[in-house]
Design a protein around this motif. Structure first.
Motif, short mmCIF file in Angstrom:
data_model
loop_
_atom_site.label_atom_id
_atom_site.label_comp_id
_atom_site.label_asym_id
_atom_site.label_seq_id
_atom_site.Cartn_x
_atom_site.Cartn_y
_atom_site.Cartn_z
N GLY A 120 52.00 28.34 47.70
CA GLY A 120 52.62 29.66 47.79
C GLY A 120 52.68 30.23 49.18
N GLY A 121 52.33 29.45 50.20
CA GLY A 121 52.39 29.94 51.57
C GLY A 121 53.81 29.93 52.13
N ASP A 122 54.07 30.79 53.09
CA ASP A 122 55.38 30.89 53.74
C ASP A 122 55.19 30.50 55.20
N LEU A 123 55.86 29.39 55.62
CA LEU A 123 55.70 28.91 56.99
C LEU A 123 56.23 29.92 58.01
N ALA A 124 57.14 30.78 57.58
CA ALA A 124 57.66 31.82 58.49
C ALA A 124 56.71 33.01 58.59
N ALA A 125 55.70 33.04 57.72
CA ALA A 125 54.73 34.15 57.75
C ALA A 125 53.34 33.59 57.44
N LYS A 126 52.89 32.68 58.29
CA LYS A 126 51.62 31.99 58.03
C LYS A 126 50.45 32.97 57.97
N GLU A 127 50.37 33.85 58.95
CA GLU A 127 49.24 34.79 59.01
C GLU A 127 49.18 35.66 57.76
N ALA A 128 50.33 36.13 57.31
CA ALA A 128 50.38 37.06 56.18
C ALA A 128 50.09 36.38 54.85
N THR A 129 50.56 35.13 54.70
CA THR A 129 50.41 34.46 53.39
C THR A 129 49.20 33.53 53.32
N PHE A 130 48.52 33.33 54.46
CA PHE A 130 47.37 32.41 54.46
C PHE A 130 46.24 32.88 53.55
N PRO A 131 45.86 34.17 53.54
CA PRO A 131 44.73 34.59 52.70
C PRO A 131 44.87 34.20 51.23
N GLY A 132 46.08 34.31 50.67
CA GLY A 132 46.28 33.95 49.28
C GLY A 132 46.07 32.46 49.04
N VAL A 133 46.52 31.63 49.98
CA VAL A 133 46.31 30.18 49.87
C VAL A 133 44.83 29.86 50.03
N ALA A 134 44.18 30.49 51.01
CA ALA A 134 42.76 30.23 51.26
C ALA A 134 41.91 30.59 50.05
N ARG A 135 42.27 31.68 49.35
CA ARG A 135 41.50 32.07 48.17
C ARG A 135 41.57 30.99 47.09
N GLN A 136 42.72 30.36 46.92
CA GLN A 136 42.86 29.28 45.94
C GLN A 136 41.98 28.09 46.30
N LEU A 137 42.00 27.70 47.58
CA LEU A 137 41.22 26.55 48.01
C LEU A 137 39.73 26.85 47.97
N ARG A 138 39.36 28.07 48.28
CA ARG A 138 37.95 28.44 48.17
C ARG A 138 37.51 28.45 46.73
N ALA A 139 38.35 28.96 45.82
CA ALA A 139 37.99 29.01 44.40
C ALA A 139 37.74 27.61 43.87
N PHE A 140 38.58 26.65 44.27
CA PHE A 140 38.37 25.28 43.80
C PHE A 140 37.08 24.71 44.39
N SER A 141 36.75 25.07 45.63
CA SER A 141 35.53 24.57 46.25
C SER A 141 34.28 25.11 45.57
N LEU A 142 34.42 26.18 44.81
CA LEU A 142 33.29 26.78 44.10
C LEU A 142 33.25 26.39 42.64
N ALA A 143 34.03 25.37 42.25
CA ALA A 143 33.97 24.85 40.88
C ALA A 143 32.57 24.27 40.64
N PRO A 144 32.11 24.25 39.39
CA PRO A 144 30.73 23.82 39.09
C PRO A 144 30.35 22.48 39.71
N GLN A 145 31.29 21.51 39.73
CA GLN A 145 30.94 20.18 40.22
C GLN A 145 30.66 20.16 41.71
N PHE A 146 31.07 21.20 42.46
CA PHE A 146 30.90 21.21 43.91
C PHE A 146 29.80 22.16 44.38
N LEU A 147 29.06 22.77 43.46
CA LEU A 147 28.06 23.74 43.86
C LEU A 147 26.86 23.10 44.55
N ALA A 148 26.74 21.78 44.49
CA ALA A 148 25.67 21.09 45.21
C ALA A 148 25.94 21.00 46.70
#
Length: 609
Positions: free
Chosen positions: A41-69
């Motif tokens: 969902g990121g926009d290459l023409a607005a990287k700074e503005a759309t990056f937080p939404g993408v980062a939240r998705q990647l962080r959420a996946f990194s906090l899945a139960p299998q990765f909490l170790a």
């Protein structure tokens, strides 16, 4: 099979990148490819503005139960393996700590989990694998294929899941990664998109990424994972500064497994030498799984995850998320020496199934049959494994297979091994199946441990013998010896048991002495040799104690010395009575020798900068 090890010696890195910047990134960088950025969902023409939404998705996946170790260890990433007594154990890259081949080196470190909690902190030990004898690989300043270490630190707390329950230890792979297999990374630090660095203060930098295994190096002990910063889709993640020591995760038979450990990478390879812009490098955990288990016997190996033991059942992953998840059931296919439910049914009646498996006793080679109790936990009730009945709204569907002593009344004492297959069937569509291979490791005997701080004391077995004069011998075995026949004389001298132990740190073997004594229950603290059957006033007697004494082993160096010895309990009058006692010998002499001069298994070092 691809091997591209020539000319790919790159810089040491302490980080993970889901992409690589063309500019010089600061330490601890995580960057995603432009293609992946747009998919999320990121926009290459607005990287700074759309990056937080993408980062939240990647962080959420990194906090899945299998990765909490996964957490932070100093300036690197590490994976919590579990805990034992006052210690916690972690897997990381050897260049993240002070370490030397085949030595235990002092380090002062802190591990923070995914929630930022201190799990372990203080002065502990880092251990790097011993060099392989006869290794044909050429010497070099740094070898990525063995850039792996186990760290033991003083335990401060136990990591928990999001519900507060203790975190289960991760599973360590014992099978090699395959070309084309997808791996997942978790990393911390500054972030970016493609070739643009994006810095945002005050945000948790933890993020996830993924890539695909493309090649092997150093006789397949290591693997490469490429990254393409612009067009990368299958190759949308790579390793950069801050992520050394991070685990490479894969999925096998529905379980997440630690399959490799980040060592480093190469930045911006010329197009003429490689189709990829960046290669991440990692040693395969499968090549070091047995060594890791030696350093930390509590580590969960892939084979142990897929095992039924005398003390623990096999419990499958939750199949409710599979196609036809609530109707998934289990059948036993035709195989030599195995009997079990082979046909599906639809009943809903509470119950369990029995599976019979041919096994072999490891010491004598004798064959036997073991009966296993199996059921399907469907959420609302316990069902036979072949029953496809579902529980409406249930979020649980697991297979459980257990050994029970009461189901095997005629099984002689021993250590039995075997294996069998179970098919995972999607509802009533038998054409859609997955096959699980389960391993049997049935220790049908008494078990105990001898350590530097604890002596083993058996129960009184005399009540199970006809006469009650129980004594102990050491039956023939490859790595231990001791008394082989009983006697009756009342000597109060201890017996000596000689056990060959292997130092998990240095890889060296040596013979150690254990003392064994038997309590004839005569009172007054009187003890006899373990093989002495004498009793007092016809009392049933026979508990045995086995212990380690430093004065009997004055030359035992600092290390983690592991071994095993089996004792046999016998009755003086009843020659048909036998009971086996399997003792793990676990001699941790690291901390005891910490104040002494360094030797071949111990070295001191300053903390990592």
């Amino acid at each position: 099979m691809v091997d591209v090890r020539k000319g790919l010696a790159g810089p040491l890195l302490c980080g993970l990148a889901v992409g690589l910047s063309a500019v010089s990134f600061p330490a601890h960088s995580v960057v995603i490819s432009e293609a992946r950025f747009k998919e999320l969902g990121g926009d290459l023409a607005a990287k700074e503005a759309t990056f937080p939404g993408v980062a939240r998705q990647l962080r959420a996946f990194s906090l899945a139960p299998q990765f909490l170790a996964v957490g932070r260890l100093g300036g690197c990433t590490a994976t919590w393996l579990g805990e034992q007594g006052p210690h916690s154990f972690f897997l990381t890259a050897s260049h993240c700590v002070q370490s030397t081949h085949g030595h235990a080196t002092r380090n002062r470190l802190t591990f923070l989990d995914a929630k930022g909690r201190v799990i372990a902190a203080g002065e502990g030990w880092a251990v790097k694998p011993p060099k392989v004898e006869g290794d044909r690989l050429p010497p070099r300043f740094f070898a990525f294929f063995d850039d792996i270490a186990v760290v033991r630190l003083p335990r401060r707390s136990t990591p928990t899941d999001w519900f507060g329950a203790p975190l289960p230890p991760p599973v360590l792979a014992e099978d090699d990664l395959q070309i084309g297999e997808v791996v997942h990374f978790i990393g911390y630090g500054a972030r970016g998109v493609g070739e643009t660095y994006i810095h945002r203060d005050g945000e948790d930098p933890r993020m996830s990424g993924e890539s695909t295994i493309s090649a092997f190096f150093d006789e397949e002990r290591g693997v490469y994972s490429p990254f393409q910063p612009l067009d990368g889709r299958s190759f949308s993640a790579g390793i950069d500064r801050g992520d050394s020591g991070s685990a490479w995760w894969r999925v096998r038979q529905g379980d997440w497994q630690v399959s490799a450990v980040t060592a480093g990478g190469n930045g911006r390879l010329p197009k003429r030498s490689s189709p990829w812009t960046w290669l991440s490098m990692a040693p395969q955990v499968s090549r070091y799984a047995a060594w890791i288990d030696g350093i930390f016997p509590g580590a969960v190996l892939q084979s142990e995850r897929m095992s039924v033991t005398a003390s623990a059942p096999f419990v499958s992953r939750n199949h409710v998320g599979d196609p036809s998840g609530q109707r998934v059931h289990f059948l036993v296919p035709s195989q030599l020496g195995v009997e079990g439910p082979a046909d599906s049914r639809w009943s809903g009646a509470t119950g369990f199934s029995m599976i019979t498996v041919a096994v072999k006793e490891t010491r004598t080679g004798a064959t036997a049959k073991v009966r296993l109790r199996a059921h399907r936990d469907a959420g609302c009730r316990v069902l036979p494994i072949e029953d496809a009945m579902s529980c409406p709204g249930s979020q649980i569907n697991r297979l459980k297979v257990a050994f029970r002593t009461e189901d095997n009344p005629g099984l002689k004492p021993g250590a039995y091994t075997g294996r069998f297959d179970v098919n995972v069937v999607a509802g009533l569509d038998v054409s859609r199946q997955e096959r699980l291979t389960l391993r049997l490791d049935i220790r049908h005997l008494l078990r105990g441990q001898v350590s530097t701080t604890a002596t083993y004391a058996s129960p009184n077995l005399a009540g199970h013998a006809a006469y009650g004069a129980v004594y102990y011998t050491v039956p023939a075995q490859e790595r231990a010896r001791g008394p082989v026949a009983g006697l009756w004389n009342g000597s109060d001298l201890p017996s000596r048991i000689l056990v060959t132990v292997r130092d998990a740190v240095s890889g060296q073997e040596r013979e150690i002495v254990l003392r064994a004594r038997r309590d004839p229950l005569c009172g007054g603290g009187r003890m006899t040799r373990m093989e002495d059957a004498i009793t007092c006033q016809h009392r049933s007697a026979g508990p045995v104690t086995v212990g380690f004494h430093r004065e009997d082993n004055p030359h035992l160096p600092a290390g983690l010395h592991r071994g095993q010895v089996t004792l046999q309990a016998n009755d003086w009058m009843d020659r048909n009575f036998h009971q086996l006692i399997e003792l793990d010998v676990d001699l941790d002499t690291l901390d005891a020798a910490a104040g002494a001069a360094p030797d071949q298994a111990m070295a001191r070092a300053s903390p990592s900068p």
